[in-house]
Scaffold this motif. Structure first.
Motif, PDB file in Angstrom:
ATOM      1  N   ASP A   1      47.439 -17.265  52.906  1.00 44.09           N
ATOM      2  CA  ASP A   1      48.622 -18.094  52.679  1.00 44.09           C
ATOM      3  C   ASP A   1      48.832 -18.426  51.202  1.00 44.09           C
ATOM      4  O   ASP A   1      49.616 -19.278  50.864  1.00 44.09           O
ATOM      5  CB  ASP A   1      48.513 -19.389  53.495  1.00 44.09           C
ATOM      6  CG  ASP A   1      49.864 -20.079  53.628  1.00 44.09           C
ATOM      7  OD1 ASP A   1      50.895 -19.371  53.617  1.00 44.09           O
ATOM      8  OD2 ASP A   1      49.882 -21.318  53.709  1.00 44.09           O
ATOM      9  N   ILE A   2      48.121 -17.747  50.327  1.00 48.13           N
ATOM     10  CA  ILE A   2      48.270 -18.002  48.896  1.00 48.13           C
ATOM     11  C   ILE A   2      49.417 -17.159  48.364  1.00 48.13           C
ATOM     12  O   ILE A   2      49.435 -15.937  48.529  1.00 48.13           O
ATOM     13  CB  ILE A   2      46.971 -17.654  48.137  1.00 48.13           C
ATOM     14  CG1 ILE A   2      45.839 -18.558  48.608  1.00 48.13           C
ATOM     15  CG2 ILE A   2      47.172 -17.784  46.635  1.00 48.13           C
ATOM     16  CD1 ILE A   2      44.492 -18.172  48.068  1.00 48.13           C
ATOM     17  N   PRO A   3      50.422 -17.788  47.731  1.00 51.06           N
ATOM     18  CA  PRO A   3      51.531 -17.006  47.168  1.00 51.06           C
ATOM     19  C   PRO A   3      51.022 -16.067  46.066  1.00 51.06           C
ATOM     20  O   PRO A   3      50.153 -16.428  45.276  1.00 51.06           O
ATOM     21  CB  PRO A   3      52.464 -18.062  46.577  1.00 51.06           C
ATOM     22  CG  PRO A   3      52.066 -19.338  47.212  1.00 51.06           C
ATOM     23  CD  PRO A   3      50.618 -19.228  47.551  1.00 51.06           C
ATOM     24  N   PHE A   4      51.571 -14.876  46.033  1.00 51.87           N
ATOM     25  CA  PHE A   4      51.165 -13.868  45.055  1.00 51.87           C
ATOM     26  C   PHE A   4      52.417 -13.190  44.520  1.00 51.87           C
ATOM     27  O   PHE A   4      53.285 -12.786  45.284  1.00 51.87           O
ATOM     28  CB  PHE A   4      50.250 -12.829  45.729  1.00 51.87           C
ATOM     29  CG  PHE A   4      49.788 -11.742  44.803  1.00 51.87           C
ATOM     30  CD1 PHE A   4      48.715 -11.942  43.963  1.00 51.87           C
ATOM     31  CD2 PHE A   4      50.438 -10.512  44.766  1.00 51.87           C
ATOM     32  CE1 PHE A   4      48.274 -10.936  43.109  1.00 51.87           C
ATOM     33  CE2 PHE A   4      50.021  -9.503  43.916  1.00 51.87           C
ATOM     34  CZ  PHE A   4      48.934  -9.716  43.087  1.00 51.87           C
ATOM     35  N   ILE A   5      52.503 -13.087  43.194  1.00 53.92           N
ATOM     36  CA  ILE A   5      53.635 -12.404  42.570  1.00 53.92           C
ATOM     37  C   ILE A   5      53.097 -11.352  41.603  1.00 53.92           C
ATOM     38  O   ILE A   5      52.120 -11.595  40.900  1.00 53.92           O
ATOM     39  CB  ILE A   5      54.583 -13.385  41.842  1.00 53.92           C
ATOM     40  CG1 ILE A   5      55.829 -12.654  41.341  1.00 53.92           C
ATOM     41  CG2 ILE A   5      53.883 -14.123  40.732  1.00 53.92           C
ATOM     42  CD1 ILE A   5      56.939 -13.570  40.842  1.00 53.92           C
ATOM     43  N   ALA A   6      53.720 -10.201  41.614  1.00 52.99           N
ATOM     44  CA  ALA A   6      53.358  -9.129  40.688  1.00 52.99           C
ATOM     45  C   ALA A   6      54.639  -8.465  40.230  1.00 52.99           C
ATOM     46  O   ALA A   6      55.625  -8.418  40.960  1.00 52.99           O
ATOM     47  CB  ALA A   6      52.450  -8.110  41.371  1.00 52.99           C
ATOM     48  N   GLY A   7      54.622  -7.967  39.017  1.00 51.96           N
ATOM     49  CA  GLY A   7      55.819  -7.318  38.518  1.00 51.96           C
ATOM     50  C   GLY A   7      55.520  -6.335  37.416  1.00 51.96           C
ATOM     51  O   GLY A   7      54.414  -6.263  36.893  1.00 51.96           O
ATOM     52  N   SER A   8      56.538  -5.575  37.089  1.00 52.39           N
ATOM     53  CA  SER A   8      56.440  -4.622  35.985  1.00 52.39           C
ATOM     54  C   SER A   8      57.789  -4.572  35.279  1.00 52.39           C
ATOM     55  O   SER A   8      58.764  -5.141  35.743  1.00 52.39           O
ATOM     56  CB  SER A   8      56.039  -3.234  36.499  1.00 52.39           C
ATOM     57  OG  SER A   8      57.045  -2.716  37.329  1.00 52.39           O
ATOM     58  N   ASN A   9      57.790  -3.880  34.174  1.00 48.98           N
ATOM     59  CA  ASN A   9      59.007  -3.750  33.372  1.00 48.98           C
ATOM     60  C   ASN A   9      59.601  -2.364  33.551  1.00 48.98           C
ATOM     61  O   ASN A   9      58.879  -1.391  33.748  1.00 48.98           O
ATOM     62  CB  ASN A   9      58.699  -4.007  31.903  1.00 48.98           C
ATOM     63  CG  ASN A   9      58.265  -5.433  31.648  1.00 48.98           C
ATOM     64  OD1 ASN A   9      58.084  -6.210  32.578  1.00 48.98           O
ATOM     65  ND2 ASN A   9      58.078  -5.778  30.403  1.00 48.98           N
ATOM     66  N   LYS A  10      60.912  -2.283  33.459  1.00 51.23           N
ATOM     67  CA  LYS A  10      61.617  -1.012  33.652  1.00 51.23           C
ATOM     68  C   LYS A  10      61.092   0.081  32.726  1.00 51.23           C
ATOM     69  O   LYS A  10      60.919   1.225  33.136  1.00 51.23           O
ATOM     70  CB  LYS A  10      63.124  -1.203  33.438  1.00 51.23           C
ATOM     71  CG  LYS A  10      63.939   0.068  33.648  1.00 51.23           C
ATOM     72  CD  LYS A  10      65.396  -0.150  33.355  1.00 51.23           C
ATOM     73  CE  LYS A  10      65.552  -0.267  31.865  1.00 51.23           C
ATOM     74  NZ  LYS A  10      66.869  -0.160  31.339  1.00 51.23           N
TER      75      LYS A  10
END
Length: 115
Positions: free
Chosen positions: A3-12
């Motif tokens: 239940d731990i929120p997780f965010i991941a991202g990258s750049n174009k």
């Protein structure tokens, strides 16, 4: 952990930061004044090759750094996951380089906007 929120991202344009300094992709032209000041004009040797290499390597970065970790967490039961892609690339064209083409939305360019 499920239940731990997780965010991941990258750049174009994740890898343009490194491609933009590679002799294979860029050419340095020195004017008379530029040679005195040590400031070259940076141009792309083959813009299509530069963009293609950036696209495929940046997509691979996204797969390994965003899609795979989030998919693994989803499989483990954590559906509280989020992904983003940073696209802003409104750099100015300057007399030494076209930074929109050369840097784009490369690795780390989002940091000043989110801090």
């Amino acid at each position: 952990m499920n239940d731990i929120p997780f965010i991941a991202g990258s750049n174009k344009d994740e890898v343009k930061l490194w491609l933009g300094v590679a002799d294979y992709f860029v050419k340095l032209n020195y004017s008379f004044l530029g040679s005195i000041l040590g400031i070259p004009r940076v141009t792309l040797k083959d813009e299509d090759a530069f963009e293609a290499f950036n696209y495929y390597r940046s997509e691979a970065w996204k797969i390994r750094g965003v899609i795979e970790p989030i998919t693994s967490l989803n499989i483990a039961g954590n559906l509280n996951t989020y992904a983003y892609r940073y696209d802003w690339d409104d750099h100015r064209r300057f007399f030494i380089a076209d930074f929109k083409k050369l840097i784009g939305a490369s690795h780390g360019t989002e940091i000043p906007l989110i801090t």
